[in-house]
Design a protein around this motif. Sequence first.
Motif, PDB file in Angstrom:
ATOM      1  N   LYS A 227       0.755  -1.092   0.251  1.00 60.45           N
ATOM      2  CA  LYS A 227       0.023   0.160  -0.066  1.00 60.45           C
ATOM      3  C   LYS A 227       0.796   1.281  -0.002  1.00 60.45           C
ATOM      4  O   LYS A 227       0.683   2.018  -0.703  1.00 60.45           O
ATOM      5  CB  LYS A 227      -0.818  -0.043   1.219  1.00 60.45           C
ATOM      6  CG  LYS A 227      -2.092  -0.949   1.048  1.00 60.45           C
ATOM      7  CD  LYS A 227      -3.055  -0.802   2.194  1.00 60.45           C
ATOM      8  CE  LYS A 227      -4.265  -1.636   2.234  1.00 60.45           C
ATOM      9  NZ  LYS A 227      -5.141  -1.745   3.444  1.00 60.45           N
ATOM     10  N   HIS A 228       1.967   1.362   0.774  1.00 60.95           N
ATOM     11  CA  HIS A 228       2.817   2.550   0.770  1.00 60.95           C
ATOM     12  C   HIS A 228       3.505   2.857  -0.249  1.00 60.95           C
ATOM     13  O   HIS A 228       3.690   3.882  -0.811  1.00 60.95           O
ATOM     14  CB  HIS A 228       3.773   2.477   2.016  1.00 60.95           C
ATOM     15  CG  HIS A 228       3.520   2.260   3.327  1.00 60.95           C
ATOM     16  ND1 HIS A 228       2.604   3.386   3.816  1.00 60.95           N
ATOM     17  CD2 HIS A 228       3.649   1.481   4.589  1.00 60.95           C
ATOM     18  CE1 HIS A 228       2.214   3.456   5.150  1.00 60.95           C
ATOM     19  NE2 HIS A 228       2.696   2.053   5.489  1.00 60.95           N
ATOM     20  N   LEU A 229       3.860   1.452  -1.178  1.00 65.12           N
ATOM     21  CA  LEU A 229       4.606   1.576  -2.410  1.00 65.12           C
ATOM     22  C   LEU A 229       3.466   2.156  -3.429  1.00 65.12           C
ATOM     23  O   LEU A 229       3.925   2.919  -4.288  1.00 65.12           O
ATOM     24  CB  LEU A 229       5.217   0.255  -2.708  1.00 65.12           C
ATOM     25  CG  LEU A 229       5.500   0.162  -4.116  1.00 65.12           C
ATOM     26  CD1 LEU A 229       6.782   1.126  -4.296  1.00 65.12           C
ATOM     27  CD2 LEU A 229       6.303  -1.229  -4.601  1.00 65.12           C
ATOM     28  N   LEU A 230       2.228   1.679  -3.512  1.00 61.56           N
ATOM     29  CA  LEU A 230       1.396   2.265  -4.353  1.00 61.56           C
ATOM     30  C   LEU A 230       0.974   3.587  -4.350  1.00 61.56           C
ATOM     31  O   LEU A 230       0.708   4.217  -5.220  1.00 61.56           O
ATOM     32  CB  LEU A 230       0.168   1.337  -4.124  1.00 61.56           C
ATOM     33  CG  LEU A 230      -1.057   1.425  -5.174  1.00 61.56           C
ATOM     34  CD1 LEU A 230      -0.566   1.009  -6.640  1.00 61.56           C
ATOM     35  CD2 LEU A 230      -2.142   0.469  -4.840  1.00 61.56           C
ATOM     36  N   VAL A 231       0.866   4.070  -3.140  1.00 60.37           N
ATOM     37  CA  VAL A 231       0.595   5.519  -2.897  1.00 60.37           C
ATOM     38  C   VAL A 231       1.803   6.283  -3.237  1.00 60.37           C
ATOM     39  O   VAL A 231       1.490   7.332  -4.068  1.00 60.37           O
ATOM     40  CB  VAL A 231       0.380   5.741  -1.245  1.00 60.37           C
ATOM     41  CG1 VAL A 231       0.284   7.269  -0.868  1.00 60.37           C
ATOM     42  CG2 VAL A 231      -1.008   5.076  -0.744  1.00 60.37           C
ATOM     43  N   LYS A 232       2.980   5.964  -3.038  1.00 57.86           N
ATOM     44  CA  LYS A 232       3.949   6.885  -3.598  1.00 57.86           C
ATOM     45  C   LYS A 232       4.121   6.776  -5.132  1.00 57.86           C
ATOM     46  O   LYS A 232       4.565   7.653  -5.659  1.00 57.86           O
ATOM     47  CB  LYS A 232       5.362   5.992  -2.903  1.00 57.86           C
ATOM     48  CG  LYS A 232       6.650   6.750  -3.490  1.00 57.86           C
ATOM     49  CD  LYS A 232       6.774   8.230  -2.710  1.00 57.86           C
ATOM     50  CE  LYS A 232       7.854   9.010  -2.930  1.00 57.86           C
ATOM     51  NZ  LYS A 232       7.889  10.270  -2.476  1.00 57.86           N
ATOM     52  N   LEU A 233       3.670   5.709  -5.677  1.00 59.05           N
ATOM     53  CA  LEU A 233       3.839   5.491  -7.096  1.00 59.05           C
ATOM     54  C   LEU A 233       2.838   6.263  -7.769  1.00 59.05           C
ATOM     55  O   LEU A 233       2.987   7.113  -8.888  1.00 59.05           O
ATOM     56  CB  LEU A 233       3.473   3.918  -7.632  1.00 59.05           C
ATOM     57  CG  LEU A 233       4.981   3.149  -7.368  1.00 59.05           C
ATOM     58  CD1 LEU A 233       4.478   1.717  -7.681  1.00 59.05           C
ATOM     59  CD2 LEU A 233       6.193   3.547  -8.135  1.00 59.05           C
TER      60      LEU A 233
END
Length: 281
Positions: A227-233
């Motif tokens: 989730k953190h990675l997706l938000v950053k992307l």
Amino acid sequence: VSTQSTGTFTFAHMSSPEQAKSVGDLFAAKLKELTGHSHSIQNLAHWVAFHRKRIAQIVPVWKEAVLAERSTTRAVPMLYMCHEVMMGTWKKRKTDCIEAFTPALQDAIKHIAKLGSKGVSSTDKICKLWEKSEMLAPGLMDALQASIGEHKNSTPGNGPEPYVPTTKEGREIGALYDAANACTSVCEQADKKVQRLQAAEGGTQSEVEAAAAALKVAIGKTVDARKHLLVKLHRERDVHSKAHKTAAQSLKLCEHQIENVRWLDEEVNSNGPPSKHQRRY
């Protein structure tokens, strides 16, 4: 040449140069001739299996040779040869070669995996075959998979150099990718442990419950990391989308200015400098 006298006859015992050498020395010489071709790997594996009573002399030479390699060109065939020996003896219900190679496997697998993407894929493939055959202890399989997992996201060596982000945003995304992949690896290992305990007759209910609880925690951490990675992307996509739009507008303006410069150049060459009212900008 040695002689032995028995009564009136004398026998001469001839020792060939090959017999004078130890099995370890012979194996070292044959190992230098090993190639990636299947017949070369199988021939040496058959030779080792034939001399399995001297396997204690062979394994240290094999381990030393593997750890000395700096590319997968020869290290991977050495691993495949080891696999052929172990699998061949396992099919014959013999464990002497497996027991001899077992102490050297973790260091060898870890070293080959760090040599590059070829090393990672080859060690991963062999370990999956070992896991399927169930010839190695579950604890050792977990350790081998962990050794490979350390190098799955960073594989310098024979393959292309890994991308190294230079911007702050790129480094942050790279760190999130690494964290997410690490959580995924832990989750996979926890899932395998649960399946193994459920399939094993000796696994107690408390062990299964503890493994299931650990799996649940690993899944939660994996989901959070993704989730953190997706938000950053998504944020980076929005930033780059705005930058692309601005760049497109700037490009259009530059093209318009270039056309004006060309028109001015043509006017100067044909009629001299344009008047104040003729200028387009």
